[in-house]
Design a protein around this motif. Structure first.
Motif, short mmCIF file in Angstrom:
data_model
loop_
_atom_site.label_atom_id
_atom_site.label_comp_id
_atom_site.label_asym_id
_atom_site.label_seq_id
_atom_site.Cartn_x
_atom_site.Cartn_y
_atom_site.Cartn_z
N ASP A 1 0.78 -1.24 0.00
CA ASP A 1 0.00 0.00 0.00
C ASP A 1 0.81 1.28 0.00
OD1 ASP A 1 -1.86 -1.95 0.30
OD2 ASP A 1 -2.87 -1.07 2.05
N MET B 1 3.40 2.82 -1.26
CA MET B 1 3.83 3.66 -2.38
C MET B 1 2.66 4.27 -3.13
SD MET B 1 6.85 4.24 -2.19
CE MET B 1 8.22 3.68 -1.19
N LYS B 2 1.51 3.68 -2.96
CA LYS B 2 0.33 4.28 -3.59
C LYS B 2 0.00 5.60 -2.89
CE LYS B 2 -1.27 -0.13 -5.34
NZ LYS B 2 -0.03 -0.87 -5.10
N ARG C 1 2.39 7.39 -1.52
CA ARG C 1 3.48 8.31 -1.92
C ARG C 1 3.13 9.01 -3.22
NH1 ARG C 1 9.78 7.51 -3.53
NH2 ARG C 1 10.57 9.36 -2.45
N LEU D 1 10.70 -2.82 -0.95
CA LEU D 1 10.69 -1.48 -0.36
C LEU D 1 9.87 -0.51 -1.20
CD1 LEU D 1 14.36 -1.39 0.88
CD2 LEU D 1 12.33 -1.23 2.31
N GLY D 2 9.73 -0.81 -2.47
CA GLY D 2 8.72 -0.10 -3.27
C GLY D 2 9.15 1.20 -3.93
N GLU E 1 8.16 1.25 -7.48
CA GLU E 1 6.72 1.44 -7.71
C GLU E 1 6.35 2.92 -7.66
OE1 GLU E 1 3.93 -0.77 -5.26
OE2 GLU E 1 2.31 0.58 -5.81
N SER E 2 6.93 3.65 -6.71
CA SER E 2 6.56 5.07 -6.60
C SER E 2 7.10 5.87 -7.78
CB SER E 2 7.03 5.66 -5.27
OG SER E 2 8.42 5.78 -5.22
N VAL F 1 4.09 -3.61 -5.78
CA VAL F 1 4.21 -4.56 -4.67
C VAL F 1 2.83 -5.19 -4.50
CG1 VAL F 1 4.74 -4.86 -2.24
CG2 VAL F 1 6.03 -3.19 -3.59
#
Lengths: 409, 63
Positions: free
Chosen positions: A374, A376-377, A379, B13-14, B17-18, B26
């Motif tokens: 969740d 990074m969504k 972010r 850690l993503g 993705e960001s 993720v």
């Protein structure tokens, strides 16, 4: 033939490495010099409080591009050398008697652990460097009792690592709520309770007034007069920007090196990056100094690019991100921890939750515990200056996605 | 151009993705999915930036 353009970096960790790499890739091919205080080429610090402490075999954690830096013919790496000052008018960095001329300078000297203003016997450590981690780890082999002073992220990670190795662990924290500055009081209390669930004793409101033991630490004396027995002590009470070497040198310092949004310091041709830099982050319209992996990595190359292409320089706009792994839990935070957070998914006492932080209607931060899918969504929402309502809608979507997956299983 | 993910290094850690939610996500199990098989060569610079930004150096580019 004109003299080569001298691109000098003081600081050989993540930010410094990335500044140097960006400069070496730049078409203007400047001559690059990297000056590091440690004897080691740049290495990765986050594993020091986790994987390195947990395994005696763990080697110095590699950092992408570090070995190539030393081999690059356009780059000189000076290790074990402490910068002692900068002459901003003369464009010279001083290393004691030695002088290094620069056309552009990037300062990335990082931060140094705060220490207690107390006499400390052997066996009391701080943790910042590989050498620190090796010293702590070698003493963890004997097992016994560890006291961690400070319930921040580093202290909590060290405590979790020691517990995993079978040590008895006590964390003492001077404040009544841990992590309040990082995530706010409500969330700090929730995260602090993770320790108790794993058999680590977290003692809040406990200042340290002294140590017992002469040849070797045997205990930690608290402000209430009691003593906690200890075979090994790790002090994790935060870090201070490494700026004392710049005192009186004409570069503005105020809790770090003061930078504009382009990572420029107050001195011409001098930039700063990483833990030492307090820059004006346009996304939140405020100065920030943060000690996170992601900002150090990005600021290093951003500062280098701005320094080498001043005509095309851009502001460094950034949603802060950090993570911390304790026991089997992952804590992740994005943005800024303004005000009192609102739980949008789960609950404060659960094994997993999401909380958001707001300024007016805008969502400015998010904290997750064990919600890797969740964070990074949020972010992305924060980077786009979205609203609290958008964040709540995202939380509903995420809860729904999890429910669907559970129903399929 | 292909994106290689070293699952032994990745801890989701993503950061990727960001930076590029259209390529990385993720998943609900807490593992990273690379959502595309192939990325256009014109995106190399952006992908290299993402590779560098990975805190566990789990990403690399291949042909």
């Amino acid at each position: 033939m004109s003299a080569p353009f001298e691109f000098v970096v003081v600081g050989a960790s993540l930010a410094g490495l990335n500044a140097a790499r960006a400069a070496l890739q730049h078409p203007s091919a400047p001559r690059v010099t990297v000056i590091g205080a440690e004897e080691h080429l740049p290495y990765d610090r986050p594993p020091l409080s986790k994987a390195v402490l947990k395994s005696d075999e763990h080697e110095r954690p590699a950092l992408f591009g570090s070995a190539e830096l030393a081999e690059h013919e356009g780059c000189t790496v000076i290790l074990g050398a402490t910068a002692t000052g900068v002459d901003t008018a003369g464009h010279v960095v001083r290393l004691g008697e030695r002088e290094v001329r620069y056309d552009v300078l990037v300062i990335a000297t990082g931060a140094t652990p705060r220490t207690l203003p107390l006499e400390t016997p052997p066996g009391v450590h701080t943790l910042r460097t590989w050498d620190d981690a090796v010293a702590i780890r070698s003493q963890m082999r004997a097992g016994g009792r560890m006291v961690v002073i400070g319930a921040g992220f580093i202290g909590s990670e060290v405590a979790a690592s020691a517990k995993e190795r079978g040590m008895d662990v006590v964390i003492v924290e001077a404040l009544e709520v841990p992590l309040a500055r990082a995530v706010g009081e409500t969330a700090g209390a929730a995260l602090g309770s993770i320790h108790g669930r794993h058999g680590v004793d977290l003692r809040l409101g406990s200042g340290v007034i002294g140590f017992e033991g002469e040849d070797r630490v045997t205990g930690v004396t608290l402000s209430d007069g009691s003593t906690v027995p200890a075979d090994l002590v790790v002090v994790g009470i935060g870090a201070l920007p490494q700026t004392s070497w710049l005192d009186g040198g004409g570069i503005e310092i105020d809790n770090g090196i003061v930078c504009d949004s382009h990572l420029r310091t107050s001195a011409p041709d001098v930039f700063a990056a990483g833990d030492v830099a307090r820059w004006d982050n346009p996304l939140f319209a405020r100065h920030m100094r943060i000690e996170h992996w992601t900002s150090a990595q990005e600021q290093g190359s951003h500062a280098a690019q701005n320094a080498l292409d001043p005509g095309a320089a851009t502001a460094y706009s950034h949603v802060p991100y950090f993570w911390s792994d304790w026991y089997d839990s992952r804590i992740q935070f994005v943005g800024v921890p303004s005000g009192t957070p609102e739980i949008v998914d789960g609950s404060w006492d659960a094994e997993a939750f999401t909380a958001i932080y707001r300024e007016g209607d805008r969502v400015v931060g998010a904290l997750t515990l064990n919600r890797r899918a969740d964070i990074m969504k949020y972010r992305v929402l924060i980077a786009a200056s979205k609203t609290v309502e958008d964040a709540r809608a995202l939380a509903r979507d995420r809860a729904e996605a999890r429910a669907l997956k559970a129903a399929r299983a | 151009m292909k994106i290689h993910l070293d699952r032994a290094k990745c801890t989701a850690l993503g950061v990727c993705e960001s930076m590029a939610p259209e390529w990385f996500e993720v998943n609900e199990d807490g593992d990273l999915d690379v959502l595309v098989d192939e990325v256009d060569e014109g995106q190399r610079e952006r992908l290299e930036e993402i590779v560098r930004a990975c805190p566990t150096a789990a990403l690399s580019l291949g042909d």
